[in-house]
Design a protein around this motif. Structure first.
Motif, PDB file in Angstrom:
ATOM      1  N   VAL A  61       0.858  -1.180   0.000  1.00 19.28           N
ATOM      2  CA  VAL A  61       0.000   0.000   0.000  1.00 19.28           C
ATOM      3  C   VAL A  61       0.903   1.242   0.000  1.00 19.28           C
ATOM      4  O   VAL A  61       1.639   1.474   0.951  1.00 19.28           O
ATOM      5  N   ASN A  62       0.856   2.034  -1.072  1.00 18.85           N
ATOM      6  CA  ASN A  62       1.711   3.226  -1.130  1.00 18.85           C
ATOM      7  C   ASN A  62       1.069   4.382  -0.360  1.00 18.85           C
ATOM      8  O   ASN A  62      -0.061   4.293   0.108  1.00 18.85           O
ATOM      9  N   ASP A  65      -2.344   5.747  -1.737  1.00 18.79           N
ATOM     10  CA  ASP A  65      -3.443   4.811  -1.465  1.00 18.79           C
ATOM     11  C   ASP A  65      -3.823   4.847   0.018  1.00 18.79           C
ATOM     12  O   ASP A  65      -4.999   4.831   0.368  1.00 18.79           O
ATOM     13  N   ALA A  68      -5.779   7.961   0.727  1.00 21.96           N
ATOM     14  CA  ALA A  68      -7.176   7.816   0.291  1.00 21.96           C
ATOM     15  C   ALA A  68      -7.986   7.017   1.311  1.00 21.96           C
ATOM     16  O   ALA A  68      -9.128   7.379   1.633  1.00 21.96           O
ATOM     17  N   ARG A  69      -7.402   5.937   1.830  1.00 18.92           N
ATOM     18  CA  ARG A  69      -8.108   5.126   2.832  1.00 18.92           C
ATOM     19  C   ARG A  69      -8.347   5.914   4.115  1.00 18.92           C
ATOM     20  O   ARG A  69      -9.432   5.856   4.704  1.00 18.92           O
TER      21      ARG A  69
END
Length: 159
Positions: A61-62, A65, A68-69
């Motif tokens: 998971v970068n 990302d 965004a989460r």
């Protein structure tokens, strides 16, 4: 007695995690370090930090990302995005994703700690507003100065 702030540092580079951890601990800030975003998503089920400092490029998971989460699940947590690749596209992507701030590497440790402190202050202010039910002030995008900033970003993004 004031509650101790808790910061999560996520970076696949052990030396960055170590430097930030030691600097923040000297400032009486609790730190939990992760070497990738996968562990962060699991840890969020157990509790939330006051601030997240995450690298933009990591295996799994970068940073974008993860941002965004976090914006979807915990929008009140300020997120600082770090990167060694200080290009305009990364900065624009981080801000568009809702990042509190963008921290290019290499960074001055004192500047990084000051940035985390500002993010902690913002989180505390948000918590106080929720407790007192004060509405958050709105950012007025129609103001002429904000329009000039938006135009400058547009010009820079094409260069």
């Amino acid at each position: 007695m004031a509650r101790k702030e808790h910061v999560w540092v996520i970076d696949d580079d052990h030396s960055i995690r170590w430097v930030l951890e030691k600097a923040l601990q000297r400032e009486n800030v609790a730190v939990t370090s992760f070497e990738n975003g996968n562990g962060v998503l699991e840890a969020l089920r157990k509790g939330e930090p006051d601030v997240v400092v995450a690298d933009i490029r990591m295996p799994g998971v970068n940073g974008l990302d993860l941002l965004a989460r976090l914006r979807a699940d915990c929008p009140e947590i300020p997120v600082i995005i770090m990167t060694a690749h200080s290009d305009l596209d990364s900065a624009v992507s981080a801000y568009q994703g809702g990042a509190f701030e963008y921290l290019p590497k290499p960074f001055d440790v004192n500047d990084a700690v000051a940035l985390v402190r500002r993010a902690c202050d913002l989180r505390r202010q948000r918590s106080e507003r929720v407790e007192t039910h004060d509405p958050l002030p709105e950012i007025i995008g129609e103001a002429s100065t904000m329009q000039e900033v938006v135009r400058a970003i547009g010009r820079l993004s094409r260069s």
